[in-house]
Scaffold this active site. Structure first.
Site, short mmCIF file in Angstrom:
data_model
loop_
_atom_site.label_atom_id
_atom_site.label_comp_id
_atom_site.label_asym_id
_atom_site.label_seq_id
_atom_site.Cartn_x
_atom_site.Cartn_y
_atom_site.Cartn_z
N LYS A 113 0.84 -1.21 0.00
CA LYS A 113 0.00 0.00 0.00
C LYS A 113 0.87 1.25 0.00
O LYS A 113 0.59 2.21 -0.73
CB LYS A 113 -0.94 -0.02 1.22
CG LYS A 113 -2.11 -0.97 1.04
CD LYS A 113 -2.87 -1.24 2.33
CE LYS A 113 -3.89 -2.36 2.07
NZ LYS A 113 -4.55 -2.87 3.28
N GLN A 159 -4.99 -1.49 9.42
CA GLN A 159 -4.85 -2.83 8.84
C GLN A 159 -5.45 -3.88 9.77
O GLN A 159 -5.11 -3.94 10.95
CB GLN A 159 -3.36 -3.11 8.58
CG GLN A 159 -3.08 -4.41 7.87
CD GLN A 159 -3.63 -4.44 6.45
OE1 GLN A 159 -3.47 -3.50 5.68
NE2 GLN A 159 -4.32 -5.52 6.10
N ASP A 163 -11.47 2.59 3.82
CA ASP A 163 -11.84 1.17 3.71
C ASP A 163 -13.37 1.01 3.64
O ASP A 163 -13.86 -0.07 3.29
CB ASP A 163 -11.32 0.39 4.93
CG ASP A 163 -10.15 -0.51 4.59
OD1 ASP A 163 -9.94 -0.79 3.39
OD2 ASP A 163 -9.46 -0.95 5.53
#
Ligand code: NDP
Length: 294
Positions: free
Chosen positions: A52, A96, A119
């Site tokens: 990422k 994460q 997200d």
């Protein structure tokens, strides 16, 4: 034989489009920024975070990495999220997952400012998506939607079957397809005669987490098959990554299919960058880039 939907190439196109918009924003003195928080040493998570970071920098955005040790307290993690929420240089925040067991993921995710929740897991964004309002959309289903729109043009009236009802993939995927006027069925582990349900699909999305479970006899001739699965298996003494779809048998029947690897996987990070760009545009009162949102 089915047309192969090349997610790797499609994702490269999305990243190039994002990079173009970033260049334009920078000319206005705005640099989109993505903050990624990693707690602990999970090896797969470390690889994801590294990828990422590299992709974020590659499209010209600022990448802010926060690596915390596995024993970090919930209070300290929430304090970091508060700090990132307040930081105007940060337009997207990603924590994460999975988090170490002593941390409450729901509490942590719901602490993120929904406008920065790239997200799309915050309860506000889930609700906005469910009611057809502007939201941050989870990256993997957004990537699937982009590829489906590209392949079909309009999705209106098509029968879509989504196998899997997770909050991360199955449910938001179904909401997005419904938003594009598909007739949507969500199947799961208690569905009766799954193969027959799947054979009703013009669009079949597999998000099950079971290697090669969806075989050719689940597929209606000419259907579009999107394989979200990423399963690491041993075959012939070697490690291999396979999807939730048995590729050879499904490709023999389908009209189009995404491979694994090189299908949905690369689209997930591309859509994370697209969401960060969208969040940055919204934060600055600018028009959202076309084709990069739901
Ligand atoms: P989950 O384990 O959270 O959900 C799996 C779903 O599949 C559940 O709803 C479960 O049903 C259903 N299911 C399990 N077994 C069966 C069965 N035998 N028949 C029908 N349905 C079944 O997984 P995720 O949604 O998080 O992930 C799904 C897959 O996608 C995984 O392979 C994962 O690795 C991959 N993935 C890929 C990403 C990418 O970037 N490409 C991103 C995220 C995930 P029930 O609810 O009844 O238990």
């Amino acid at each position: 034989m089915a047309k192969v939907i090349d997610g790797k190439a499609f994702a490269a196109g999305v990243r190039a489009e994002v990079a173009k918009h970033v260049t334009e924003l920078k000319a206005k003195g705005i640099t989109p920024g993505l903050a990624v928080v990693l707690v602990g040493e999970d090896p797969a998570s470390k690889v994801y975070v590294k990828n990422k970071h590299a992709s974020t920098v590659e499209v010209g955005m600022n990448s802010f990495e926060h690596r915390l040790d596995a024993g970090t307290s919930e209070a300290d993690l929430l304090a970091l999220i508060d700090q990132l929420n307040a930081d105007p240089a940060v337009h997207g925040i990603l924590v994460q997952l999975p988090l170490p067991g002593h941390l409450n993921s729901e509490l942590v995710i719901n602490r993120i400012d929904p406008a920065k929740d790239v997200d799309g897991f915050h309860i506000s964004n889930v609700g906005l998506l469910g009611t057809g309002q502007k939201s941050m959309v989870p990256c993997t289903p957004l990537g699937c939607l982009m590829m489906l729109r590209d392949h079909h043009g309009s999705l209106a009236g098509l029968n879509a079957v989504v196998v899997g009802r997770s909050n991360i993939v199955g449910k938001p995927m179904a909401q997005l397809l419904l938003g594009d006027s598909c007739t949507v069925t969500i199947a799961h582990s208690r569905t009766k005669d799954l193969a027959a349900v799947c054979r009703g699909a013009d669009i079949l999305v597999a998000a099950v987490g079971r290697p090669e479970m969806i075989t050719g006899d689940f597929v209606r001739p000419g259907a579009t098959v999107i394989d979200v699965g990423i399963n690491r298996i041993e075959r012939d003494g070697k490690g291999k990554i396979v999807g939730d779809v048995h590729y050879e048998s499904a490709a023999a029947v389908a009209g189009a299919i995404t491979p694994v690897p090189g299908g949905v996987g690369p689209m997930t990070i591309a859509c994370l960058l697209a969401n960060t760009l969208t969040a940055c545009c919204r934060a600055n009162g600018l028009a959202e880039p076309k084709g990069l949102t739901a």
